[in-house]
Design an enzyme around this catalytic site. Structure first.
Site, PDB file in Angstrom:
ATOM      1  N   ASP A 477       0.893  -1.002   0.380  1.00 45.97           N
ATOM      2  CA  ASP A 477      -0.141   0.475  -0.303  1.00 45.97           C
ATOM      3  C   ASP A 477       0.886   1.040  -0.573  1.00 45.97           C
ATOM      4  O   ASP A 477       2.242   1.583   0.144  1.00 45.97           O
ATOM      5  CB  ASP A 477      -0.762  -0.019   0.755  1.00 45.97           C
ATOM      6  N   ASP A 547     -10.445   2.000  -3.059  1.00 39.07           N
ATOM      7  CA  ASP A 547     -11.047   1.934  -2.133  1.00 39.07           C
ATOM      8  C   ASP A 547     -12.886   1.950  -1.364  1.00 39.07           C
ATOM      9  O   ASP A 547     -13.359   1.998  -1.052  1.00 39.07           O
ATOM     10  CB  ASP A 547     -10.756   3.208  -1.065  1.00 39.07           C
TER      11      ASP A 547
HETATM   12  C1  DGJ Z   1      -5.985   2.289   1.678  1.00 37.14           C
HETATM   13  C2  DGJ Z   1      -6.735   0.596   1.277  1.00 37.14           C
HETATM   14  O1  DGJ Z   1      -6.760   1.057   0.129  1.00 37.14           O
HETATM   15  C3  DGJ Z   1      -7.733  -0.142   2.106  1.00 37.14           C
HETATM   16  O2  DGJ Z   1      -8.014  -1.094   1.056  1.00 37.14           O
HETATM   17  C4  DGJ Z   1      -6.455   0.094   2.946  1.00 37.14           C
HETATM   18  O3  DGJ Z   1      -5.806  -0.778   3.358  1.00 37.14           O
HETATM   19  C5  DGJ Z   1      -5.796   1.038   3.632  1.00 37.14           C
HETATM   20  N1  DGJ Z   1      -4.996   1.594   3.141  1.00 37.14           N
HETATM   21  C6  DGJ Z   1      -5.463   1.313   5.570  1.00 37.14           C
HETATM   22  O4  DGJ Z   1      -4.372   1.860   5.660  1.00 37.14           O
END
Ligand code: DGJ
Length: 738
Positions: A477, A547
């Site tokens: 990430d 997300d």
């Molecule tokens: C952003 C990601 O897109 C989410 O799926 C998750 O992993 C969060 N970060 C965690 O901080």
């Protein structure tokens, strides 16, 4: 195929349906762009270089050299000497001057495709592609420029990149190095780009191209949620099925600019490369700079054909590793299920329930390490928090493995929290401007990975975690964009290298990861889909798309993403309702039908969702296993776009042998007192007869009579108007023997 016509001094690059012509003119050996378009039978079109009319070439009319520079279609235009259009290469000499101009020196034609050191790039064998390397120079600067073109033999794709070498005795600076340029006539183009925001990535935007410079760009240190390293110029009448398309996509994950400029004479210059903002690369004598690769697609068969060219290229010539062509394990991720509030027992509860339903992998997301109880601390402290993960990681993973499930884990390796042991020990490891407070974003800073000791340290910690248990998947990430660009390891006149050095370091680290752990499935992610680009796909065969897992929001996001990228690369999950981003409630079946067009998985607390939803998971798992080969390997067609019609969405996947197809129809809004919708299918074989199954309620299929591909594509099928909003239907077609 690439041919050099020595007498005419013309290079001709052919793909199955396109040709690209480059010419060398005048005694000064200017390199001009002659033609890019439908495949030509021969190379006689050099008259397009417009040297028969004033201002002629400088060799015949030096008095108007400036006018020549300002209208000649350059293959790789340079700045500062009289071409006032946007250039691709700008320099500053040791003396502080900016002008340059290139002339041809030599060339070679190679089988296959050379790698670009340290950079992601497409690849191909001698049978699959040929490469042209044109060497040119500016002898006044002491600079050699290599223009690299690869033409693919089974796909209408030409890739380009550029290398600059300092062949002189003094250093100079590169202040702009783009990777590709197309100087063409303006033919009333529309410009297509992908635009967005967090939770709204890659929405398609189409608008008329006007005079002046129009661009999309990012100088956020990543390709970004906001704009995308893609640009297409299309004929104003181009549709999905027909019309000319010139497209460029950048195999790079950092700053970029993609632009089109319509000039006073109705020429259009389309270009793409690393953004100029805060870019300045010093080249000492003998040093070289390799620019990333740009992919160009030309077709006269509309946007579906463009999409197919990108999908085929990326599936075959960009994705790597064990999972490149494999079905991915169906995963369940605990992020939206628990956020930071979990421990071993909670993870095991989810895994136990999930394994009973047929889910194959548990991914433990953010919050398992250091003192990470909320998002404002502990990044950089990559040590398992045994208060939460009691028994340790190996115990947790063993228990999950005993359930017959794989285990995956989340990292954010590029970051450091000000409140972390790592930062307390090494405050100078963050990217920062000296004596200026750094800009926090999600309460974190970006690590200066351009420094070897920083990269080695973070990688070492990460690798130790991966070696400590049977971890089979990593979600990488990146939750903030770059700012306050400064590295204490670089001298003042190299600070402008940091953005790109940072990107090279990320690539190096990911490369190391996939080499040291060859069986690992890597999924990239950046606050959802902030770094979904071909650069990242070179390291990870899938990327978390957004997300925003709301089924309806996903329609536009996945439509824009699938415009370029294979469905197998799009991270897509079924999430809980009301949706955590938009608060919308949609049927569980609809969420599954839309996630099916990606990697497929779950992002919810399976122990808490309604029983009737949970009961559907085994059927959805079976559906994934039934259709995933087709979805991963088939050709994708866009049939209708909810973003355009505001009522319904529809796409189709067809197997390469055209014997099987899956259509997904989503009725976003129902319409009162309305008829069935007629859907014209695509990509089928006219003379094959297909059995058509249309999904009824609850994933049951109703069998319709048998129809020919000809009828299904020309007359179409009818999808009944359904009661209720947000309804999805799958339509499955299989060829009938004989
Ligand atoms: C952003 C990601 O897109 C989410 O799926 C998750 O992993 C969060 N970060 C965690 O901080």
């Amino acid at each position: 195929m690439i041919t050099y016509y020595e007498k005419e001094r013309i290079f001709k690059l052919d793909t199955p349906n396109s040709s690209y012509l480059i010419g060398i003119v005048d005694e000064e050996n200017f390199i001009g762009h002659i033609y890019y378009g439908k495949r030509l039978a021969n190379a006689e079109a050099s008259y397009l270089l417009r040297i028969q009319e004033p201002p002629y070439v400088p060799g015949r009319n030096n008095r108007e050299r400036g006018a020549f520079y300002d209208c000649f279609p350059f293959e790789y235009p340079t700045g500062g000497t009289g071409d006032y259009r946007e250039c691709c290469l700008a320099i500053r000499t040791a003396g502080g001057h900016a002008g340059s101009m290139l002339s041809y020196v030599s060339h070679e034609i190679l089988g296959g495709k050379p790698e670009l050191p340290g950079l992601p790039a497409t690849f191909g064998t001698q049978e699959e592609c040929e490469t042209l390397r044109i060497i040119c120079e500016d002898k006044y600067v002491g600079m050699q420029v290599e223009l690299l073109y690869t033409a693919f033999s089974d796909n209408d794709v030409i890739t380009r990149s550029v290398k600059i070498v300092n062949t002189g005795k003094e250093h100079f600076y590169l202040t702009k190095v783009y990777s590709a340029c197309l100087d063409m006539d303006n033919r009333d183009y529309d410009m297509i780009s992908l635009h967005g925001s967090w939770a709204r990535e890659r929405h398609i935007q189409r608008k008329p191209l006007g005079y002046g410079i129009q661009n999309v760009s990012s100088f956020r240190g990543e390709s970004s949620h906001q704009d995308h390293p893609f640009l297409a110029l299309v004929d104003r009448h181009t549709t999905q099925e027909q019309g000319e398309v010139y497209a460029m996509n950048f195999v790079y994950s950092g700053n970029f600019c993609a632009q089109a400029e319509v000039s006073q004479f109705d020429y259009v210059r389309m270009s793409m490369g690393i953004h100029q903002e805060n870019f300045c690369w010093k080249l000492e004598p003998g040093e070289e700079f390799q620019a990333p690769e740009a992919v160009m697609v030309y077709t006269d068969r509309g946007l579906d054909a463009m999409t197919s060219a990108f999908h085929r290229l990326y599936r075959k010539h960009l994705l790597r590793g064990k999972y490149k062509d494999l079905k991915r394990p169906i995963l369940i991720n605990n992020w939206e299920a628990t956020y930071f509030d979990f421990n071993t027992e909670k993870i095991l509860d989810i895994a136990r329930e999930a394994s009973k339903l047929g889910i194959e992998m548990l991914v433990m997301d953010d919050g398992w390490f250091g003192n990470r109880y909320f998002d404002g601390c502990a990044l950089g402290d990559w040590v398992v928090n045994e208060e939460k993960i009691s028994g340790g990681l190996a115990y947790l993973v063993d228990e999950i493995n005993k359930l017959g499930m794989k285990f995956g884990i989340w990292f954010e390796p590029e970051m450091v929290s000000p409140d972390s042991d790592l930062y307390r020990e090494h405050p100078d490891w963050a990217i920062a401007i000296p004596n200026r407070p750094g800009t926090e974003s999600r309460q974190q800073y970006v690590l200066d990975l351009s420094r070897r000791e920083v990269l080695d340290h973070v990688y070492g910690m990460m690798a130790a975690v991966l070696r400590s248990a049977n971890v089979e998947y990593v979600k990488w990430d990146m939750n903030r964009q770059l700012s306050d660009i400064g590295s204490i390891a670089l001298p003042a006149d190299r600070q402008g290298e940091l953005y790109h050095r940072y990107m090279l370091a990320v690539y190096e680290m990911q490369n190391r990861l996939i080499h040291d752990f060859p069986d690992l499935l890597l999924e990239n992610c950046s606050s959802g889909g902030g770094r979904f680009d071909p650069g990242m796909l070179y390291y990870s065969p899938q990327i978390w798309c957004s997300d925003d897992a709301d089924a309806i929001e996903r329609l536009a996001i996945q439509e824009g993403t699938a415009l370029l990228y294979p469905l197998s690369t799009m991270g897509a999950h079924v999430s809980d309702c009301p949706n955590h981003v938009v608060g919308r409630t949609t049927p569980f079946d609809t969420r599954a039908a839309i996630a099916l067009a990606g990697t497929f998985g779950y992002e919810l607390d399976v122990t808490k969702i309604p029983e009737e939803d949970r009961a559907k998971i085994p059927e959805q798992v079976a559906m994934y296993h039934q259709y995933n080969d087709l979805i991963r390997e088939g050709d994708y067609y866009r049939i209708a776009s909810y973003s355009q019609n505001h009522m319904y969405d529809c796409w189709q996947v067809v197997s390469e042998d055209q014997r099987e197809s899956l259509v997904t129809f989503v009725q976003v809004l129902t319409r009162a007192n309305y008829k069935s919708r007629r859907i014209l299918l695509k990509g089928l074989a006219e003379n094959i007869r297909y059995k058509v199954h249309i999904e009824k309620d609850k994933l049951e299929m109703e069998e319709l009579p048998v129809y020919s591909g000809d009828t299904l594509m020309k007359a179409g099928i009818l999808v009944p108007n359904m009661p209720g909003d947000f309804q999805a239907r799958l339509i499955h077609l299989t060829a009938v023997e004989g």
